[in-house]
Design a protein around this motif. Structure first.
Motif, PDB file in Angstrom:
ATOM      1  N   LEU A   1       0.853  -1.183   0.000  1.00 28.60           N
ATOM      2  CA  LEU A   1       0.000   0.000   0.000  1.00 28.60           C
ATOM      3  C   LEU A   1       0.893   1.238   0.000  1.00 28.60           C
ATOM      4  CD1 LEU A   1      -2.926   1.082   0.173  1.00 28.60           C
ATOM      5  CD2 LEU A   1      -2.646   1.119   2.662  1.00 28.60           C
ATOM      6  N   ILE A   2       0.722   2.077  -1.028  1.00 31.34           N
ATOM      7  CA  ILE A   2       1.511   3.303  -1.156  1.00 31.34           C
ATOM      8  C   ILE A   2       0.627   4.497  -0.807  1.00 31.34           C
ATOM      9  CG2 ILE A   2       2.917   4.717  -2.693  1.00 31.34           C
ATOM     10  CD1 ILE A   2       3.280   2.252  -4.471  1.00 31.34           C
ATOM     11  N   ARG A   3       1.116   5.329   0.091  1.00 22.36           N
ATOM     12  CA  ARG A   3       0.409   6.555   0.459  1.00 22.36           C
ATOM     13  C   ARG A   3       1.195   7.754  -0.068  1.00 22.36           C
ATOM     14  NH1 ARG A   3       0.487   5.659   5.358  1.00 22.36           N
ATOM     15  NH2 ARG A   3       2.177   6.992   6.083  1.00 22.36           N
ATOM     16  N   LEU A   4       0.569   8.515  -0.957  1.00 21.62           N
ATOM     17  CA  LEU A   4       1.194   9.709  -1.523  1.00 21.62           C
ATOM     18  C   LEU A   4       0.591  10.951  -0.872  1.00 21.62           C
ATOM     19  CD1 LEU A   4       1.110   8.823  -5.341  1.00 21.62           C
ATOM     20  CD2 LEU A   4       2.961   8.408  -3.718  1.00 21.62           C
ATOM     21  N   LYS A   5       1.438  11.930  -0.540  1.00 13.77           N
ATOM     22  CA  LYS A   5       0.959  13.186   0.043  1.00 13.77           C
ATOM     23  C   LYS A   5       1.600  14.362  -0.676  1.00 13.77           C
ATOM     24  CE  LYS A   5       0.214  13.783   4.355  1.00 13.77           C
ATOM     25  NZ  LYS A   5       0.368  13.973   5.825  1.00 13.77           N
ATOM     26  N   SER A   6       0.780  15.360  -0.960  1.00 13.47           N
ATOM     27  CA  SER A   6       1.258  16.622  -1.524  1.00 13.47           C
ATOM     28  C   SER A   6       0.493  17.727  -0.819  1.00 13.47           C
ATOM     29  CB  SER A   6       1.028  16.666  -3.033  1.00 13.47           C
ATOM     30  OG  SER A   6       1.479  17.891  -3.566  1.00 13.47           O
ATOM     31  N   GLY A   7       1.128  18.395   0.142  1.00 16.26           N
ATOM     32  CA  GLY A   7       0.424  19.348   0.976  1.00 16.26           C
ATOM     33  C   GLY A   7      -0.629  18.620   1.790  1.00 16.26           C
ATOM     34  N   GLN A   8      -1.892  19.019   1.654  1.00 11.67           N
ATOM     35  CA  GLN A   8      -2.995  18.355   2.345  1.00 11.67           C
ATOM     36  C   GLN A   8      -3.648  17.252   1.513  1.00 11.67           C
ATOM     37  OE1 GLN A   8      -3.672  19.100   5.622  1.00 11.67           O
ATOM     38  NE2 GLN A   8      -1.785  20.292   5.326  1.00 11.67           N
ATOM     39  N   SER A   9      -3.181  17.076   0.300  1.00 14.25           N
ATOM     40  CA  SER A   9      -3.771  16.084  -0.599  1.00 14.25           C
ATOM     41  C   SER A   9      -3.130  14.714  -0.376  1.00 14.25           C
ATOM     42  CB  SER A   9      -3.569  16.504  -2.061  1.00 14.25           C
ATOM     43  OG  SER A   9      -4.190  17.746  -2.307  1.00 14.25           O
ATOM     44  N   VAL A  10      -3.955  13.677  -0.367  1.00 13.13           N
ATOM     45  CA  VAL A  10      -3.486  12.309  -0.130  1.00 13.13           C
ATOM     46  C   VAL A  10      -4.093  11.377  -1.178  1.00 13.13           C
ATOM     47  CG1 VAL A  10      -3.360  10.388   1.506  1.00 13.13           C
ATOM     48  CG2 VAL A  10      -3.308  12.750   2.351  1.00 13.13           C
ATOM     49  N   SER A  11      -3.297  10.445  -1.687  1.00 13.07           N
ATOM     50  CA  SER A  11      -3.773   9.411  -2.605  1.00 13.07           C
ATOM     51  C   SER A  11      -3.247   8.064  -2.133  1.00 13.07           C
ATOM     52  CB  SER A  11      -3.300   9.673  -4.044  1.00 13.07           C
ATOM     53  OG  SER A  11      -3.784  10.911  -4.523  1.00 13.07           O
ATOM     54  N   HIS A  12      -3.976   7.003  -2.476  1.00 15.05           N
ATOM     55  CA  HIS A  12      -3.577   5.648  -2.071  1.00 15.05           C
ATOM     56  C   HIS A  12      -3.542   4.722  -3.277  1.00 15.05           C
ATOM     57  CE1 HIS A  12      -5.062   7.206   1.870  1.00 15.05           C
ATOM     58  NE2 HIS A  12      -3.998   6.539   2.304  1.00 15.05           N
ATOM     59  N   ILE A  13      -2.455   3.966  -3.365  1.00 11.30           N
ATOM     60  CA  ILE A  13      -2.262   2.971  -4.424  1.00 11.30           C
ATOM     61  C   ILE A  13      -2.015   1.621  -3.758  1.00 11.30           C
ATOM     62  CG2 ILE A  13      -0.843   2.252  -6.385  1.00 11.30           C
ATOM     63  CD1 ILE A  13       0.033   5.205  -6.651  1.00 11.30           C
ATOM     64  N   LEU A  14      -2.786   0.605  -4.146  1.00 14.49           N
ATOM     65  CA  LEU A  14      -2.563  -0.760  -3.667  1.00 14.49           C
ATOM     66  C   LEU A  14      -2.018  -1.586  -4.816  1.00 14.49           C
ATOM     67  CD1 LEU A  14      -2.884  -2.909  -1.398  1.00 14.49           C
ATOM     68  CD2 LEU A  14      -5.152  -3.409  -2.358  1.00 14.49           C
ATOM     69  N   ILE A  15      -0.883  -2.252  -4.579  1.00 18.41           N
ATOM     70  CA  ILE A  15      -0.294  -3.133  -5.577  1.00 18.41           C
ATOM     71  C   ILE A  15      -0.385  -4.570  -5.087  1.00 18.41           C
ATOM     72  CG2 ILE A  15       1.772  -3.691  -6.921  1.00 18.41           C
ATOM     73  CD1 ILE A  15       2.673  -0.832  -6.639  1.00 18.41           C
ATOM     74  N   ASP A  16      -1.292  -5.342  -5.694  1.00 18.13           N
ATOM     75  CA  ASP A  16      -1.502  -6.757  -5.390  1.00 18.13           C
ATOM     76  C   ASP A  16      -1.995  -6.967  -3.958  1.00 18.13           C
ATOM     77  OD1 ASP A  16      -0.793  -7.516  -7.945  1.00 18.13           O
ATOM     78  OD2 ASP A  16       1.302  -7.931  -7.438  1.00 18.13           O
ATOM     79  N   CYS A  17      -2.514  -8.172  -3.732  1.00 10.80           N
ATOM     80  CA  CYS A  17      -2.952  -8.545  -2.384  1.00 10.80           C
ATOM     81  C   CYS A  17      -3.092 -10.059  -2.358  1.00 10.80           C
ATOM     82  CB  CYS A  17      -4.272  -7.870  -2.029  1.00 10.80           C
ATOM     83  SG  CYS A  17      -4.748  -8.074  -0.291  1.00 10.80           S
ATOM     84  N   GLY A  18      -2.033 -10.758  -1.923  1.00 12.33           N
ATOM     85  CA  GLY A  18      -2.082 -12.210  -1.968  1.00 12.33           C
ATOM     86  C   GLY A  18      -1.190 -12.883  -0.953  1.00 12.33           C
TER      87      GLY A  18
END
Length: 474
Positions: free
Chosen positions: A20-37
């Motif tokens: 799980l990757i959490r990206l932050k830019s100022g107050q903005s946040v995005s989440h990327i999930l790569i695979d789950c096994g």
């Protein structure tokens, strides 16, 4: 403009990929999930993956900006089935889904590849069933011949793909349902091509270079290190077995310019044969043998008449080849930060996939793979740090950043228990080189983290050792 930071969370104890990757830019946040096994048949696998899914929901607020599914292997996608209420039944909203071109319905090359893989999976499943029957008939060690080889493959679709009323969550079904969930919730599904340059969706984002999987068969079926006497090795494997060398030669790996194929051309799956609807000569039920007959008749005969072990040995080779070929269909992404740093997620890419990265350039700037590797500060180590899933000269040795950190999703004790001789994960020569290249900054899925080798506060461990995370971009 606010600086973009990235934190990578690796879920531990899986012998499978879930990042799980959490990206932050100022107050903005995005989440990327790569695979789950998680690897098949690990005790407590379902409960483990449900705990992982609950943590993902809590961390993301129930919404993913991007889900990346790299390839159809059980240890990369089984969590979606084990925690189906979250992933397949609406518990988690998926705004965007990225898969490789190999999953695109209606693509002639992808359809032919999937047809071939499905038939091979059915053959492996049949071999596993036969081995179990032989073991029940009293043949010593019969179940060890193919033991463990189906663990990455997972549940298999029956011939013809008819799943019946109670639909089994096979790999094919999970991949299809993920597409349906994303589209049904208004999300976008994309099938990425080698050479593509994308921007990750969400309020905070990174540039994403699509390195693999390759379209060329020469690369797609190149799994093993090529044997070129006097030349530098492709991987960290000093030598490989005579059987591996024979298979490598049969694939054409010793012949420059020859496409590498899993079988001789006359046995290959050509577009013409796909169009003609070729089918195996026998259905599984026609080959099944009664255990009592095996006990009372067949195994009462002289030993020289028994060919089952030899047949199962060939089935084992088929299972290994299928496993490697599927690994080579891995979607490989290099995420680039505005400052030029690169995070490399190689999934389970093997030799041919890695080599193909250097066959092309990326974007209007014609960026080279060697340039991306030279700026890599984070490497998700391929295929649990196995011997042929990290290229040497054209791979790890190009990662020149003094800030390099590696994550290995491995549980060595479980890997050593698989099959007849165990799986050599992590592969010692590769692990040793990773420790040198990273100055000891290697995070493993089966060990506590030595935080003393990291800069202060850049590494954290979750409750119950469920995960470890690293601030890859600060």
């Amino acid at each position: 403009m606010a600086k973009t930071t990235a934190t990578v969370r690796m879920y531990k104890g899986l012998l499978g990929d879930c990042f799980l990757i959490r990206l932050k830019s100022g107050q903005s946040v995005s989440h990327i999930l790569i695979d789950c096994g998680i690897l098949q048949n690990i005790p407590g696998d379902k409960a483990k993956m449900q705990a992982v899914a609950a943590d993902i929901v809590a961390e993301t607020g129930g919404r993913l900006d991007l889900l990346v599914v790299t390839h159809e292997h059980h240890d990369h996608i089984s969590g979606f089935a084990h925690a189906k209420a979250v992933f397949l039944e609406g518990g988690l909203k998926i705004d965007n889904l990225w898969m490789a071109w190999t999953e695109k319905e209606g693509d002639p090359q992808a359809d032919a590849l999937n047809l071939k893989f499905n038939k091979a999976k059915q053959a492996v499943a049949m071999a596993v069933d036969r081995a179990s029957a032989l073991a029940a008939a009293g043949v010593p060690g019969a179940d060890d011949i193919v033991g463990g080889l189906e663990a990455f493959i997972g549940p298999v679709d029956p011939p013809g793909g008819v799943l019946g009323a109670a639909e089994r969550l096979t790999g094919k079904v999970v991949m299809r349902k993920l597409k349906e969930v994303a589209r049904g919730g208004g999300g976008k599904v994309e099938f990425l091509e080698p050479g593509d340059v994308k921007v990750t969706p969400g309020a905070a984002n990174l540039k994403a270079y699509v390195l693999g999987p390759p379209r060329t068969e020469k690369r797609l079926y190149h799994d093993l290190p090529s044997h070129h006497p006097g030349k530098e090795k492709e991987t960290y494997l000093d030598r490989f077995s005579a059987a591996d060398q024979l298979l490598s030669a049969a694939e054409g790996a010793w012949e420059d310019g020859e496409p590498e194929r899993p079988f001789a051309p006359r046995h290959g799956l050509t577009p013409e044969r796909v169009q003609a609807g070729s089918r195996p000569g026998h259905e599984m039920e026609e080959i099944e043998q009664d255990v009592d007959w095996l006990k009372t008749t067949y195994y009462a005969a002289p030993n020289w008449r028994r060919v089952d072990a030899e047949w199962l040995g060939m089935a084992g080779a088929l299972a290994l080849k299928l496993d490697s070929d599927t690994n080579n269909t891995s979607l490989v992404l290099a995420f680039e930060a505005p400052g030029g740093e690169v995070l490399l997620f190689a999934a389970d890419a093997q030799v041919g996939n890695w080599l193909s990265w250097h066959d092309q350039t990326y974007g209007p700037a014609a960026t080279a793979a060697a340039d991306l590797l030279s700026r890599t500060v984070f490497y998700k180590v391929g295929h649990h740090c196995s011997h042929n899933a990290t290229l040497r000269k054209d791979g790890l040795e190009l990662m020149a950043s003094p800030d390099l950190v590696a994550m290995i999703p491995v549980v060595e004790s479980i890997a050593r228990e698989q099959g007849t001789k165990g799986w050599n994960m992590p592969f010692p020569p590769l692990l040793e080189r990773l420790l040198v290249k990273t100055k000891g900054r290697v995070l493993r899925g089966d060990q506590p983290t030595d935080e003393s080798v990291f800069k202060k506060k850049r590494v954290r461990t979750g409750p119950g050792d469920l995960w470890v995370e690293y601030d890859a971009l600060v």
